[in-house]
Design a protein around this motif. Structure first.
Motif, PDB file in Angstrom:
ATOM      1  N   PRO A 180       0.783  -1.236   0.000  1.00 46.42           N
ATOM      2  CA  PRO A 180       0.000   0.000   0.000  1.00 46.42           C
ATOM      3  C   PRO A 180       0.814   1.285   0.000  1.00 46.42           C
ATOM      4  CG  PRO A 180       0.154  -0.860   2.224  1.00 46.42           C
ATOM      5  CD  PRO A 180       0.861  -1.843   1.341  1.00 46.42           C
ATOM      6  N   PHE A 181       2.154   1.203  -0.108  1.00 45.46           N
ATOM      7  CA  PHE A 181       2.977   2.419  -0.046  1.00 45.46           C
ATOM      8  C   PHE A 181       2.895   3.221  -1.341  1.00 45.46           C
ATOM      9  CE2 PHE A 181       5.151  -0.819   2.595  1.00 45.46           C
ATOM     10  CZ  PHE A 181       4.930  -0.235   3.824  1.00 45.46           C
TER      11      PHE A 181
ATOM     12  N   VAL B 116     -13.237  -2.480 -15.155  1.00 42.80           N
ATOM     13  CA  VAL B 116     -13.216  -3.633 -14.262  1.00 42.80           C
ATOM     14  C   VAL B 116     -14.103  -3.333 -13.061  1.00 42.80           C
ATOM     15  CG1 VAL B 116     -11.791  -5.176 -12.865  1.00 42.80           C
ATOM     16  CG2 VAL B 116     -10.880  -4.217 -14.991  1.00 42.80           C
ATOM     17  N   VAL B 117     -14.922  -4.313 -12.684  1.00 40.28           N
ATOM     18  CA  VAL B 117     -15.805  -4.202 -11.528  1.00 40.28           C
ATOM     19  C   VAL B 117     -15.343  -5.197 -10.479  1.00 40.28           C
ATOM     20  CG1 VAL B 117     -18.184  -4.333 -10.703  1.00 40.28           C
ATOM     21  CG2 VAL B 117     -17.716  -3.559 -13.041  1.00 40.28           C
ATOM     22  N   ARG B 118     -15.214  -4.742  -9.235  1.00 45.72           N
ATOM     23  CA  ARG B 118     -14.804  -5.634  -8.144  1.00 45.72           C
ATOM     24  C   ARG B 118     -15.919  -5.765  -7.133  1.00 45.72           C
ATOM     25  NH1 ARG B 118     -11.707  -6.301  -3.070  1.00 45.72           N
ATOM     26  NH2 ARG B 118      -9.975  -7.737  -3.485  1.00 45.72           N
ATOM     27  N   SER B 119     -16.274  -7.025  -6.826  1.00 50.94           N
ATOM     28  CA  SER B 119     -17.228  -7.321  -5.759  1.00 50.94           C
ATOM     29  C   SER B 119     -16.533  -8.227  -4.763  1.00 50.94           C
ATOM     30  CB  SER B 119     -18.476  -8.007  -6.318  1.00 50.94           C
ATOM     31  OG  SER B 119     -19.351  -8.385  -5.268  1.00 50.94           O
ATOM     32  N   ALA B 120     -16.667  -7.936  -3.475  1.00 49.64           N
ATOM     33  CA  ALA B 120     -15.887  -8.665  -2.480  1.00 49.64           C
ATOM     34  C   ALA B 120     -16.717  -8.953  -1.244  1.00 49.64           C
ATOM     35  CB  ALA B 120     -14.640  -7.873  -2.099  1.00 49.64           C
ATOM     36  N   ASN B 121     -16.382 -10.034  -0.594  1.00 50.89           N
ATOM     37  CA  ASN B 121     -16.890 -10.338   0.734  1.00 50.89           C
ATOM     38  C   ASN B 121     -15.830  -9.905   1.745  1.00 50.89           C
ATOM     39  OD1 ASN B 121     -18.598 -11.580   2.777  1.00 50.89           O
ATOM     40  ND2 ASN B 121     -17.048 -13.198   2.866  1.00 50.89           N
ATOM     41  N   LEU B 122     -16.194  -8.986   2.639  1.00 53.70           N
ATOM     42  CA  LEU B 122     -15.294  -8.438   3.656  1.00 53.70           C
ATOM     43  C   LEU B 122     -14.078  -7.751   3.049  1.00 53.70           C
ATOM     44  CD1 LEU B 122     -15.453 -11.300   6.290  1.00 53.70           C
ATOM     45  CD2 LEU B 122     -16.389  -9.008   6.523  1.00 53.70           C
ATOM     46  N   GLY B 123     -14.228  -7.192   1.878  1.00 56.44           N
ATOM     47  CA  GLY B 123     -13.168  -6.439   1.222  1.00 56.44           C
ATOM     48  C   GLY B 123     -13.780  -5.294   0.443  1.00 56.44           C
ATOM     49  N   PRO B 124     -12.954  -4.415  -0.127  1.00 52.68           N
ATOM     50  CA  PRO B 124     -13.481  -3.280  -0.873  1.00 52.68           C
ATOM     51  C   PRO B 124     -14.107  -3.698  -2.192  1.00 52.68           C
ATOM     52  CG  PRO B 124     -11.098  -3.352  -1.021  1.00 52.68           C
ATOM     53  CD  PRO B 124     -11.480  -4.405  -0.046  1.00 52.68           C
TER      54      PRO B 124
ATOM     55  N   TRP C 181     -10.464 -14.369   4.284  1.00 50.46           N
ATOM     56  CA  TRP C 181      -9.258 -15.012   4.818  1.00 50.46           C
ATOM     57  C   TRP C 181      -8.115 -14.013   4.981  1.00 50.46           C
ATOM     58  CZ3 TRP C 181      -4.894 -16.964   1.605  1.00 50.46           C
ATOM     59  CH2 TRP C 181      -4.925 -16.459   0.297  1.00 50.46           C
ATOM     60  N   PHE C 182      -8.302 -12.768   4.496  1.00 50.50           N
ATOM     61  CA  PHE C 182      -7.335 -11.692   4.730  1.00 50.50           C
ATOM     62  C   PHE C 182      -7.644 -10.910   6.002  1.00 50.50           C
ATOM     63  CE2 PHE C 182      -6.660 -11.265  -0.123  1.00 50.50           C
ATOM     64  CZ  PHE C 182      -5.701 -12.259  -0.080  1.00 50.50           C
ATOM     65  N   ALA C 183      -8.673 -11.318   6.736  1.00 46.14           N
ATOM     66  CA  ALA C 183      -9.162 -10.501   7.854  1.00 46.14           C
ATOM     67  C   ALA C 183      -8.080 -10.233   8.889  1.00 46.14           C
ATOM     68  CB  ALA C 183     -10.368 -11.184   8.499  1.00 46.14           C
ATOM     69  N   ASP C 184      -7.192 -11.204   9.107  1.00 47.02           N
ATOM     70  CA  ASP C 184      -6.139 -11.038  10.115  1.00 47.02           C
ATOM     71  C   ASP C 184      -4.807 -10.636   9.494  1.00 47.02           C
ATOM     72  OD1 ASP C 184      -7.938 -11.852  12.081  1.00 47.02           O
ATOM     73  OD2 ASP C 184      -7.446 -13.973  11.761  1.00 47.02           O
ATOM     74  N   ALA C 185      -4.797 -10.334   8.193  1.00 45.44           N
ATOM     75  CA  ALA C 185      -3.539 -10.091   7.491  1.00 45.44           C
ATOM     76  C   ALA C 185      -3.255  -8.614   7.252  1.00 45.44           C
ATOM     77  CB  ALA C 185      -3.544 -10.836   6.161  1.00 45.44           C
ATOM     78  N   GLY C 186      -4.102  -7.725   7.735  1.00 40.94           N
ATOM     79  CA  GLY C 186      -3.852  -6.307   7.530  1.00 40.94           C
ATOM     80  C   GLY C 186      -4.218  -5.846   6.128  1.00 40.94           C
ATOM     81  N   ALA C 187      -3.767  -4.643   5.781  1.00 39.72           N
ATOM     82  CA  ALA C 187      -4.149  -4.029   4.512  1.00 39.72           C
ATOM     83  C   ALA C 187      -3.260  -4.437   3.345  1.00 39.72           C
ATOM     84  CB  ALA C 187      -4.125  -2.503   4.656  1.00 39.72           C
ATOM     85  N   PHE C 188      -2.142  -5.100   3.605  1.00 41.96           N
ATOM     86  CA  PHE C 188      -1.178  -5.372   2.547  1.00 41.96           C
ATOM     87  C   PHE C 188      -1.743  -6.296   1.473  1.00 41.96           C
ATOM     88  CE2 PHE C 188       1.580  -3.692   5.766  1.00 41.96           C
ATOM     89  CZ  PHE C 188       2.606  -3.091   5.066  1.00 41.96           C
ATOM     90  N   ALA C 189      -2.326  -7.408   1.882  1.00 45.83           N
ATOM     91  CA  ALA C 189      -2.792  -8.400   0.918  1.00 45.83           C
ATOM     92  C   ALA C 189      -3.860  -7.820   0.002  1.00 45.83           C
ATOM     93  CB  ALA C 189      -3.317  -9.630   1.648  1.00 45.83           C
TER      94      ALA C 189
END
Length: 550
Positions: free
Chosen positions: A31-32, A466-474, A439-447
């Motif tokens: 994310p940098f 491109v369209v993005r749909s996510a569960n527990l993500g943006p 499954w990224f819930a405990d991995a922070g914002a990097f993944a």
């Protein structure tokens, strides 16, 4: 971590050079999203490779660099995989070591070409780096891992990587590595010129910081003549592609496409959490009813990966999707886990439902996540209890969603440029990325940030929204220019609705493919085979064998 370098017989200078490149490259990625590291990260490593006495020593430098770099870049794997298997640290270590071996191979080849003297280093660096990156992405089976190539590091500034529509992500890699190679030539040339002047390199009374400033000043003064051409070339090469990319973004012939509603769900935050398909359907129905009351009428609704866990075996779920599509006046694309042959085969799939039922056959995910959906080394890394590896699909599928054709990329498939290219060539005017970030819930914002970066590159390469749909993500949208908009995230479920712009006609990259990656690999092979140094011929008087008299 200095013990890593000592373990492989490296001195302090080699260790620090490898570490500097690893840290700079880590800072270049999301994310940098820092610009300068993308243009300079390989310079310290290049200096270490050029100074290595043998190709084997250069390979050791590359391995240490790879361990440090991938160890930092993929640190999120341990908490993410810990939700699935107790062997998460071992899986992480194995992945890092395998990727570090690829960097050792790259540095070995660089030193070999340098030793041959027939390929200038500034050209050998982009050639080798691009070829190795292409090789990792095209490894057989589940071992292929195109996650975050060098070109993807600049996706925070999409105009700067506009050349991806001509040469793809690996074309951007070649460009960035070329800039790094030219800067490395300037550094090495400047150091050599400063030494040739005969001036002392250190000052006994100024301390470390004083010596550093003095060394820099002497490098700029003594090496100005030889260094300037390299720096000028680096500046020109660094500036031209972004300038073209800015012009491209301003002159794209964007045309209005479909209005799409993409859903961010919050199901199954914990492994094994019980949320029935009927409960998921009711939650999605209520969310859409609340959010689309004042929004534009969508022509397509997109739900996340794995929204329904029991496939299409429940008639109530199928009927509910038909009714939802009928009331919304739009087809609904959704993720599901489906089974075949009495549960013997399980697929991670996407399907499209309309008022009359399913529209066409489901699409089965082809690129499965290693160590999660398919185990490359199943004997060493068993899946968690109750889980079984998924099967890969056989072909890419384009869905007919009303007046628009769309292609689905399920989660990890967004990292594969060939997948988006295949869907675009098959006629997809919009790309849909459905994913499950639980499954990224405990991995922070990097993944999540690293995953989203690939969507920017796919949009530019194919010139497709491109369209993005996510569960527990943006969830959100990426324009054909690479710009992200209408992005929703946070602790609650949400819906983002926007028109997806389209650009007529395929890009050059879609037409011809990954010429940069394949071309670099094809050019590298003969150079390695025939570019080895020849043994010097003996000079002076040569001894002759005595003549035999008859």
């Amino acid at each position: 971590m200095m013990w890593v370098g000592a373990l492989f017989g490296l001195d302090a200078r080699e260790w620090w050079l490898a570490s500097a490149s690893a840290l700079l490259l880590f800072a270049a990625y999301p994310p940098f999203h820092l610009i300068a590291p993308s243009l300079l990260a390989l310079v310290p490593l290049s200096v270490a490779v050029r100074e290595a006495r043998t190709p084997r020593r250069a390979a050791r430098v590359g391995f240490v660099f790879g361990v440090l770099h991938y160890g930092l870049l993929l640190h999120w794997m341990i908490p993410a995989l810990a939700r699935l298997t107790a062997t998460a640290p071992l899986v992480y270590a194995t992945a890092v070591m395998l990727l570090a071996l690829s960097q050792a191979l790259a540095c070995w080849m660089l030193a070999l070409l340098r030793r041959g003297g027939r390929v200038p280093f500034w050209f050998a660096l982009p050639l080798v780096w691009t070829a190795v990156e292409w090789g990792i992405a095209h490894a057989p089976g589940t071992m292929a891992y195109p996650w975050l190539g060098l070109g993807t590091s600049l996706t925070g500034y999409p105009e700067a990587v506009g050349i991806a529509e001509l040469a793809g992500a690996r074309g951007v890699t070649f460009w960035l590595a070329l800039v790094n190679g030219l800067v490395a030539e300037a550094v090495v040339t400047g150091r050599g010129t400063s030494a040739a002047t005969g001036r002392p390199r250190t000052a006994t009374r100024k301390g470390v910081s004083g010596r550093s400033r003095l060394r820099l000043a002497r490098w700029l003064r003594g090496g100005a003549g030889p260094v300037r051409p390299w720096l000028a070339a680096a500046l020109v090469v660094a500036a031209v592609p972004p300038a073209w990319g800015v012009w491209r973004a301003r002159h794209l012939d964007l045309r209005p496409g479909p209005v799409v509603a993409t859903v961010r769900t919050t199901f199954r935050a914990q492994p094994g959490e019980a949320v029935s398909d009927l409960e998921a359907l009711a939650a999605v129905d209520a969310l859409l009813a609340a959010n689309l009351a004042e929004a534009p009428v969508p022509s397509l609704v997109v739900l996340s990966e794995g929204t329904f866990r029991d496939g299409l075996d429940q008639p109530e779920v199928v009927e509910g999707l038909r009714d939802l599509s009928r009331r919304l006046g739009a087809p609904v694309l959704f993720g599901l886990v489906r089974t075949e042959e009495a549960g013997a085969r399980r697929y991670n799939s996407a399907a499209l439902a309309g008022p009359g039922g399913l529209l066409g056959d489901p699409y089965d995910k082809r690129r499965l996540v290693p160590w999660v959906e398919r185990m490359p080394l199943a004997g060493l890394f068993p899946m968690a209890a109750g889980e079984s590896p998924l099967r890969a699909g056989a072909e890419w599928t384009v869905f007919e969603a009303g007046l628009h054709d769309v292609g689905a990329l399920i989660c990890y498939e967004a990292a594969f440029a060939g997948a988006a290219r295949a869907l675009r060539r098959a006629g997809a005017g919009v790309l849909l990325n459905i994913t499950n970030d639980a499954w990224f819930a405990d991995a922070g914002a990097f993944a999540v940030a690293q995953h989203e970066a690939h969507l920017v590159m796919r949009a530019i390469e194919t010139r497709t929204g491109v369209v993005r749909s996510a569960n527990l993500g943006p969830a959100g949208f990426v324009e054909p220019t690479g710009r992200v908009r209408a992005r929703v995230q946070g602790p609650r479920a949400a819906v983002a609705t926007a028109r997806v712009d389209a650009v007529p006609g395929p890009t050059w990259y879609v037409r011809v493919g990954d010429v940069a990656g394949l071309g670099a690999a094809a050019a590298l092979l003969p150079l390695l085979l025939f570019g080895r140094p020849r043994r010097p011929r003996p000079t002076g008087t040569m001894a002759r064998a005595p003549e035999t008299r008859h």
